[in-house]
Design a protein around this motif. Structure first.
Motif, PDB file in Angstrom:
ATOM      1  N   SER A   1       0.790  -1.435   0.162  1.00 49.01           N
ATOM      2  CA  SER A   1       0.048  -0.077  -0.077  1.00 49.01           C
ATOM      3  C   SER A   1       0.900   1.081  -0.111  1.00 49.01           C
ATOM      4  O   SER A   1       0.587   2.198  -0.680  1.00 49.01           O
ATOM      5  N   ARG A   2       1.899   1.319   0.823  1.00 45.18           N
ATOM      6  CA  ARG A   2       2.789   2.459   0.753  1.00 45.18           C
ATOM      7  C   ARG A   2       3.451   2.644  -0.700  1.00 45.18           C
ATOM      8  O   ARG A   2       3.437   3.798  -1.110  1.00 45.18           O
ATOM      9  N   ARG A   3       4.079   1.513  -1.083  1.00 39.44           N
ATOM     10  CA  ARG A   3       4.460   1.625  -2.406  1.00 39.44           C
ATOM     11  C   ARG A   3       3.817   2.093  -3.459  1.00 39.44           C
ATOM     12  O   ARG A   3       3.942   2.865  -4.365  1.00 39.44           O
ATOM     13  N   ALA A   4       2.316   1.572  -3.445  1.00 34.79           N
ATOM     14  CA  ALA A   4       1.276   2.150  -4.237  1.00 34.79           C
ATOM     15  C   ALA A   4       0.959   3.771  -4.003  1.00 34.79           C
ATOM     16  O   ALA A   4       0.854   4.561  -5.210  1.00 34.79           O
ATOM     17  N   ARG A   5       0.977   4.105  -2.986  1.00 38.30           N
ATOM     18  CA  ARG A   5       0.929   5.669  -2.605  1.00 38.30           C
ATOM     19  C   ARG A   5       2.010   6.464  -3.158  1.00 38.30           C
ATOM     20  O   ARG A   5       1.854   7.376  -3.678  1.00 38.30           O
ATOM     21  N   GLN A   6       3.307   5.808  -3.271  1.00 46.00           N
ATOM     22  CA  GLN A   6       4.418   6.528  -3.783  1.00 46.00           C
ATOM     23  C   GLN A   6       4.380   6.759  -5.355  1.00 46.00           C
ATOM     24  O   GLN A   6       4.612   7.698  -5.862  1.00 46.00           O
ATOM     25  N   LEU A   7       3.866   5.353  -5.748  1.00 46.69           N
ATOM     26  CA  LEU A   7       3.820   5.471  -7.119  1.00 46.69           C
ATOM     27  C   LEU A   7       2.356   6.618  -7.622  1.00 46.69           C
ATOM     28  O   LEU A   7       2.772   7.203  -8.615  1.00 46.69           O
ATOM     29  N   HIS A   8       1.553   6.604  -6.783  1.00 44.91           N
ATOM     30  CA  HIS A   8       0.303   7.600  -7.132  1.00 44.91           C
ATOM     31  C   HIS A   8       0.835   8.990  -7.123  1.00 44.91           C
ATOM     32  O   HIS A   8       0.550   9.834  -7.839  1.00 44.91           O
ATOM     33  N   ASP A   9       1.535   9.283  -6.033  1.00 42.37           N
ATOM     34  CA  ASP A   9       2.190  10.616  -5.914  1.00 42.37           C
ATOM     35  C   ASP A   9       3.161  10.969  -7.198  1.00 42.37           C
ATOM     36  O   ASP A   9       3.189  12.214  -7.494  1.00 42.37           O
ATOM     37  N   SER A  10       3.851   9.979  -7.472  1.00 41.14           N
ATOM     38  CA  SER A  10       4.897  10.188  -8.443  1.00 41.14           C
ATOM     39  C   SER A  10       3.979  10.644  -9.886  1.00 41.14           C
ATOM     40  O   SER A  10       4.405  11.469 -10.730  1.00 41.14           O
ATOM     41  N   LEU A  11       3.019   9.722 -10.206  1.00 41.30           N
ATOM     42  CA  LEU A  11       2.217   9.941 -11.501  1.00 41.30           C
ATOM     43  C   LEU A  11       1.658  11.256 -11.354  1.00 41.30           C
ATOM     44  O   LEU A  11       1.250  11.999 -12.434  1.00 41.30           O
TER      45      LEU A  11
END
Length: 666
Positions: A336-346
């Motif tokens: 979930s944390r990695r998904a949030r990081q990807l979402h912020d990057s996108l």
């Protein structure tokens, strides 16, 4: 999440020098290497080099958008240098599709609009790119969330496809139904409580897409001489799976399992990852957590291989939810944390891209303002000279049209006077045929009334335009004076159509006009009439559509049949109010081929219908619709070809349908 862009497959082009610098994508295949070797051949003709490297761009598209864009832009430059119009149009369509696939929607819309402008002035054999442009704009509208605009673009393509989809291998209807399927499926998926009508529409278009794609693939397969449409079949399976999942059916897994092998065979890694994420979400919704974890992990693996952060974010998000459901909270938290990081990057990348697009738009608008300021002064100087020339042209044109109209009226009046004198002499000499002569004179009087009635409107129009012309010249009102040209042309067109009908009537009555039947294709015939009246329909704000199977052949005289259809279509447009609809349709019946022209006007009066059904007689036109010489001429032409013409009001009173029946070609 990146969405599929529903655009007809494009090709790329470049030069021999650029071929040495082609991007070395990590997603190379045997076909990609073969194309790279072929383009380096110095003896390859320029046109073939363009097409070969556009094929190379297709291999880059799904896994390396940046490489596809660089090669396509260079190919566009080469195609324009060599004046290779087809290559230029293909390159424009590829750029629009690639930018749409990368979610750079302003750039995608800009290239699609340029493709639309170039396609509308391209030769007739390239008019299929008009459909490509509209479908690309529809796909961009879907990604922007403008479903109403996307529906408008998709439905504009349907009548046009009857003109280009008569080839056995044509996939334009397949692409358009694919767009409508994606449009309605997206609406259902994004709506928490979709209406039943929306769900039914999504299922209808998706099932039709699946049937058409399956038939296409069964017939052509992966034949390189035709478009490989296994992707459209896979898209249909994915849409059916998502619709089944939302409806609570347990058949989603069946459809996803049918789609995955097709995407894998095509090498569409990004879409394979999306499909597996959909499957994992479906399993999660049915509380099958181990299966959901397996599909989510596989989706994450494919997303890593294709280096697609959007698909990786979606896969990690679903995987985290499945892990949490089985008590694996530590790994669920990490995912979930990695998904949030990807979402912020996108989100950061998307915002940066949007700022760049806004800067490009600002620079473009500023340059256009500068050009407009420079040209405005020149236009003001030219305007004064044009005003004098416009006055002279309008006066001369009006004088010529008036003289032609007066000459035509004089000739007709002279002919009518001579005919009447001859009838009077015969009446005196043949007293025994008195009753027949009385009927003949009555018919002649009705013809006088018809000609006087139909000629009165254009003559009165010319007189009114002459008064307006004098008034605007005296007031030096150049703006309104310039606008008289279109009205004069319309009045002249009406007069010309009337004179054509009178001439055809006269020739037919003398027995000099005999039909020369030959096989005609119904769809081409109706499309030609629709193109002829499209401008008039647009000006009246009336929708004009065509529906005809491509395989209908009728045995008829082309000139006579076109005259009948022009009269019926013109009458329908006159009778249809603003916002109405005129529909041209062809169908096969037991007694022959039926050509139907339906309008949404007020219908014909019962008295006029009774007169038209009584037999071959002349009638003065009724309000808003011709019921005189044009229809009588059309009926005579239909009967001369062994057919018939029938007019009737619709049962619900919402308009009139004219049915022209002609023999079917052997």
């Amino acid at each position: 999440m990146r969405r599929l862009c529903l655009v007809v497959g494009g090709l790329l082009a470049t030069s021999p020098a650029l071929a040495q610098q082609l991007p070395a994508s990590k997603y190379r295949s045997r076909a990609t290497d073969s194309l790279r070797l072929e383009v380096r051949n110095p003896a390859l003709p320029d046109s073939q080099r363009v097409l070969t490297l556009m094929s190379l761009g297709q291999h880059y598209f799904m896994n390396d958008n940046a490489a596809s864009i660089r090669v396509t832009q260079a190919g566009l430059q080469l195609a324009r240098e060599k004046k290779f119009v087809r290559g230029e149009l293909i390159a424009l369509s590829n750029l629009a599709r690639t930018y749409a696939g990368a979610q750079e929607l302003p750039e995608a819309e800009r290239w699609a609009q340029e493709l639309r402008r170039r396609a509308w002035v391209a030769p007739a054999n390239l008019q299929r790119f008009r459909i490509v442009a509209l479908q690309t704009l529809a796909s961009v509208a879907i990604n922007q969330g403008n479903m109403q605009l996307a529906t408008k673009y998709f439905r504009q393509t349907l009548p046009m496809m009857y003109l280009v989809a008569n080839r056995p291998s044509s996939d334009f209807p397949l692409i358009s139904y694919g767009g409508l399927s994606e449009l309605y499926t997206y609406e259902v998926v994004e709506n928490p409580h979709p209406a039943d009508s929306l769900v039914r529409a999504a299922r209808f278009y998706t099932n039709r897409l699946a049937r058409m794609a399956a038939a296409y693939v069964a017939r052509f397969g992966a034949d390189p001489t035709n478009a490989d449409r296994r992707d459209m079949l896979a898209n249909a399976y994915v849409s059916l799976g998502r619709l089944s999942d939302i409806a609570g059916y347990d058949s989603a897994a069946y459809y996803f399992s049918r789609a995955l092998p097709l995407y894998q065979a095509l090498g569409y890694g990004a879409i394979e990852s999306q499909t597996r994420s959909f499957w994992a979400s479906s399993e999660l919704r049915h509380h099958r957590y181990p299966a959901a974890q397996a599909h989510a992990r596989e989706a994450l693996r494919v997303a890593h291989a294709t280096q697609n952060p959007t698909d990786e974010y979606q896969a990690r998000d679903v995987l985290a939810e499945a892990l949490a459901a089985t008590g694996q909270h530590v790994e669920a938290y990490q995912q979930s944390r990695r998904a949030r990081q990807l979402h912020d990057s996108l989100e950061t990348v998307a915002n940066h891209t949007e700022l760049q697009n806004l800067q490009v738009r600002f620079d473009t608008e500023r340059k256009e303002d500068q050009i407009q300021e420079l040209t405005q002064q020149q236009q003001e100087q030219q305007l004064r000279a044009q005003q004098q020339r416009q006055r002279l042209w309008l006066l001369g044109g009006l004088l010529i049209i008036t003289l032609l109209g007066a000459s035509a009226v004089g000739v007709l009046a002279l002919r009518l006077r001579r005919s009447r004198a001859q009838l009077a002499a015969q009446h005196q000499q043949l007293a025994l045929q008195n009753e027949e002569l009385v009927q003949t004179r009555a018919a002649q009087d009705r013809l006088y009334a018809l000609v006087a009635h139909d000629l009165r409107s254009p003559v009165v129009a010319f007189a009114g335009l002459a008064d307006l012309l004098n008034r605007y010249v005296q007031r030096q009102d150049t703006q309104r004076l310039a606008g008289l040209g279109g009205r004069i042309r319309q009045a002249a067109q009406n007069l010309s159509e009337l004179l054509d009908n009178l001439l055809n009537w006269a020739v037919s009555q003398r027995g000099e006009l005999t039909p020369q039947p030959r096989p005609l294709r119904a769809t081409e015939l109706l499309a030609e009439i629709a193109d002829l009246y499209q401008n008039a329909a647009d000006a009246a704000e009336v929708s004009l559509t065509v529906e005809a199977p491509a395989d209908l052949l009728l045995q008829a005289d082309p000139d006579m049949t076109r005259t009948i259809l022009r009269n019926l279509t013109g009458n329908a447009l006159k009778a249809t109010p603003t916002g109405g609809h005129v529909h041209l349709r062809a169908e096969r019946q037991a007694d022959g081929i039926h050509l139907l022209i339906t309008d949404t006007g007020q219908g014909l009066d019962a008295q006029v219908l009774a007169q038209l059904s009584a037999g071959p007689r002349l009638h003065v036109a009724s309000k808003g619709r011709g019921a005189g010489l044009g229809l009588l001429l059309s009926r005579n032409f239909a009967e001369a070809q062994g057919g018939q013409l029938v007019l009737a009001n619709l049962p619900d009173g919402t308009g009139t349908v004219a049915t022209l029946t002609l023999p079917q070609a052997a």
